[in-house]
Design a protein around this motif. Sequence first.
Motif, PDB file in Angstrom:
ATOM      1  N   UNK A 151      -6.657   1.692  -4.902  1.00  0.00           N
ATOM      2  CA  UNK A 151      -5.839   2.600  -4.080  1.00  0.00           C
ATOM      3  C   UNK A 151      -5.107   3.569  -4.995  1.00  0.00           C
ATOM      4  N   UNK A 152      -4.532   3.008  -6.064  1.00  0.00           N
ATOM      5  CA  UNK A 152      -3.736   3.810  -6.986  1.00  0.00           C
ATOM      6  C   UNK A 152      -4.579   4.924  -7.610  1.00  0.00           C
ATOM      7  N   UNK A 174      -2.635   2.107   9.427  1.00  0.00           N
ATOM      8  CA  UNK A 174      -2.732   0.682   9.717  1.00  0.00           C
ATOM      9  C   UNK A 174      -1.887  -0.149   8.762  1.00  0.00           C
ATOM     10  N   UNK A 175      -0.993   0.509   8.048  1.00  0.00           N
ATOM     11  CA  UNK A 175      -0.056  -0.230   7.199  1.00  0.00           C
ATOM     12  C   UNK A 175       0.984  -0.935   8.071  1.00  0.00           C
ATOM     13  N   UNK A 176       1.376  -0.263   9.194  1.00  0.00           N
ATOM     14  CA  UNK A 176       2.470  -0.792  10.006  1.00  0.00           C
ATOM     15  C   UNK A 176       1.997  -1.497  11.274  1.00  0.00           C
ATOM     16  N   UNK A 177       0.827  -1.064  11.779  1.00  0.00           N
ATOM     17  CA  UNK A 177       0.337  -1.655  13.038  1.00  0.00           C
ATOM     18  C   UNK A 177      -1.165  -1.913  12.937  1.00  0.00           C
ATOM     19  N   UNK A 178      -1.653  -2.880  13.710  1.00  0.00           N
ATOM     20  CA  UNK A 178      -3.090  -3.179  13.669  1.00  0.00           C
ATOM     21  C   UNK A 178      -3.891  -2.005  14.234  1.00  0.00           C
ATOM     22  N   UNK A 179      -5.082  -1.823  13.732  1.00  0.00           N
ATOM     23  CA  UNK A 179      -5.901  -0.686  14.158  1.00  0.00           C
ATOM     24  C   UNK A 179      -6.760  -1.012  15.385  1.00  0.00           C
ATOM     25  N   UNK A 180      -6.340  -2.034  16.138  1.00  0.00           N
ATOM     26  CA  UNK A 180      -7.123  -2.391  17.332  1.00  0.00           C
ATOM     27  C   UNK A 180      -6.572  -1.719  18.575  1.00  0.00           C
ATOM     28  N   UNK A 181      -7.473  -1.290  19.459  1.00  0.00           N
ATOM     29  CA  UNK A 181      -7.071  -0.770  20.762  1.00  0.00           C
ATOM     30  C   UNK A 181      -6.159   0.438  20.711  1.00  0.00           C
ATOM     31  N   UNK A 182      -6.349   1.305  19.710  1.00  0.00           N
ATOM     32  CA  UNK A 182      -5.519   2.503  19.596  1.00  0.00           C
ATOM     33  C   UNK A 182      -6.122   3.641  20.401  1.00  0.00           C
ATOM     34  N   UNK A 183      -5.278   4.627  20.807  1.00  0.00           N
ATOM     35  CA  UNK A 183      -5.833   5.835  21.419  1.00  0.00           C
ATOM     36  C   UNK A 183      -6.863   6.448  20.458  1.00  0.00           C
ATOM     37  N   UNK A 216       0.823  -1.214   0.000  1.00  0.00           N
ATOM     38  CA  UNK A 216       0.000   0.000   0.000  1.00  0.00           C
ATOM     39  C   UNK A 216       0.852   1.257   0.000  1.00  0.00           C
ATOM     40  N   UNK A 217       1.932   1.222   0.774  1.00  0.00           N
ATOM     41  CA  UNK A 217       2.816   2.385   0.847  1.00  0.00           C
ATOM     42  C   UNK A 217       3.409   2.693  -0.526  1.00  0.00           C
ATOM     43  N   UNK A 218       3.913   1.663  -1.200  1.00  0.00           N
ATOM     44  CA  UNK A 218       4.579   1.952  -2.475  1.00  0.00           C
ATOM     45  C   UNK A 218       3.557   2.439  -3.499  1.00  0.00           C
TER      46      UNK A 218
END
Lengths: 263, 248
Positions: free
Chosen positions: B144-145, B181-190, B62-64
């Motif tokens: 996405x593109x 959420x590319x690098x970390x799961x979107x669960x339990x975030x502030x 996704x990043x690229x």
Amino acid sequence: MNIIETKKLVKKFGDITAVDDVSFEVKKGEIFAFLGPNGAGKSTTIKILTTLLSPTGGEILVNGKNPAHEQDAVRASFGIVFQDPSLDDELTAWENMEFHGVLYSIPKDIRRKRITEMLEFVELSDRKDDLVKNFSGGMKRRLEIARGLLHHPKILFLDEPTLGLDPQTRNHIWKYIQDLNKEEGMTIFFTTHYMEEADRVAQTIAVIDHGKIVAQGSSAELKIKTHTTSLEEAFLALTGTVIREEETKSVDRMRAGRRMWHK
Amino acid sequence: MNVIYILWLRQLKRYFRSKARMIGSLGQPILFLFALGFGFGPIFQKAGGGNYIQFLAPGIIGMSILFTAVFSGIEIIWDKQFGFLKETLVAPVSRIKIMFGRTLGGATVATLQGAIVFLLSLLVGFQPVSLSLIPIALLFMFMIALVFTALGTAIASLLDDMQGFQLIMNFLVMPLFFLSGALFPLNGLPAFIDGIASVDPLSYGVDAVRGALTGVYHFSFSIDFAVLVGMIILFLGIGSYLFKKIQI
Ligand SMILES: Nc1ncnc2c1ncn2[C@@H]1O[C@H](COP(=O)(O)OP(=O)(O)OP(=O)(O)O)[C@@H](O)[C@H]1O
Ligand SMILES: [Mg+2]
């Protein structure tokens, strides 16, 4: 019949009034020269006529349509060779021509034939598959002209088309354009700083200075009016001999610098 | 149709001709896959997240795509500066068509770039759960593109030179990436990060690709799909509007 008309055309960039109350008419089928010192407002006027800029005020008609509102209809009626570069450096000469041909919906077989002819005409046939970024300045200019002549519009705008070309090439190209004008009745609207060029080919000349039209007529009429014997003298009599403290130059230099910076 | 095709083709030719750019823009994803993938892998595993490469690879794809797509859109600024844009703007072709052709071309390039990163991720141990879902993943990658090429075009229509480029990279593109959420799961975030992530289109794009490739969705297939379609329409609309207003 007039194919181009402007009435009290005005274009301001901030405090600069680049085009100031300009009115003129271009007759269908004529070769019209738009002359003026650096920064007089020639290119700005052409950009307005060709839908690239919207005017601040005034009325304009190109082929009976208003470039500010009926853009698509106006765009279908003209071709243009710009003063500044407008080629894609990363494409070959052939690809630049092909791109143009497709944009102007020239059918494939005619397109191929015309591209071959035009590249031949500007002597770039043997370089047709080279990337444009490897071309010399004159070669790029010739390619721009070849591309501008690829489709045959009702009106052809040429903004200093022969800038930087040698006399042989200039004559060669003007002969071709004059033939187009005669055979197809194509209206030619051009600017140049080569006065003898304007004298030789233009039927009507308008001189613009500081955004205002200062004279209009045939070359002979301008000479009579200013009591001079050459168009160059007439031009100097009309526009003075002061070298323009000219904003374009510094802007261009800045642009060029920035370009290098980012390349 | 021909016009859209030739504009699309131009973008592809420019991409394949600048090998340096192609290879250069693979450096970052490779670095991220290696450094983050192997660096955070053990912690991620210990925390019960499972195999990190498995989680990370779709994010890096996704990043690229994001970077390549925004950049393709932004390229219009170059065309303005080098003058080529004038040639397309005076042509008797509606500007919408020009914008579409360019955007399709840019999006194709970005998707190709994403596909290359996908292949590279296989080398570091990424395992898609089912080969039959790869076409779905590719479709999502293309979506996405499209979103971000159109966004790049919209931005480029407003700018006259590349001076604002750093600003856009640092205050738009990087946050879009890091908070997606590319690098970390979107669960339990502030809550505030969660809030940002939930309005970041890339969150849905990455989730869609991750879902297709690994079978695990944070949102769901239909939410991702619907959001991406909505964003494509929105950004294409804004991009076309702004592109139409360009003056040179
Ligand atoms: N985009 C712009 N922003 C601000 N000023 C501009 C812009 N474009 C042109 N100008 C100014 O408008 C004036 C007319 O410029 P224009 O390019 O029309 O001159 P020109 O007659 O074509 O000159 P030249 O013979 O040097 O090509 C100049 O003072 C120029 O600095
Ligand atoms: Mg000029």
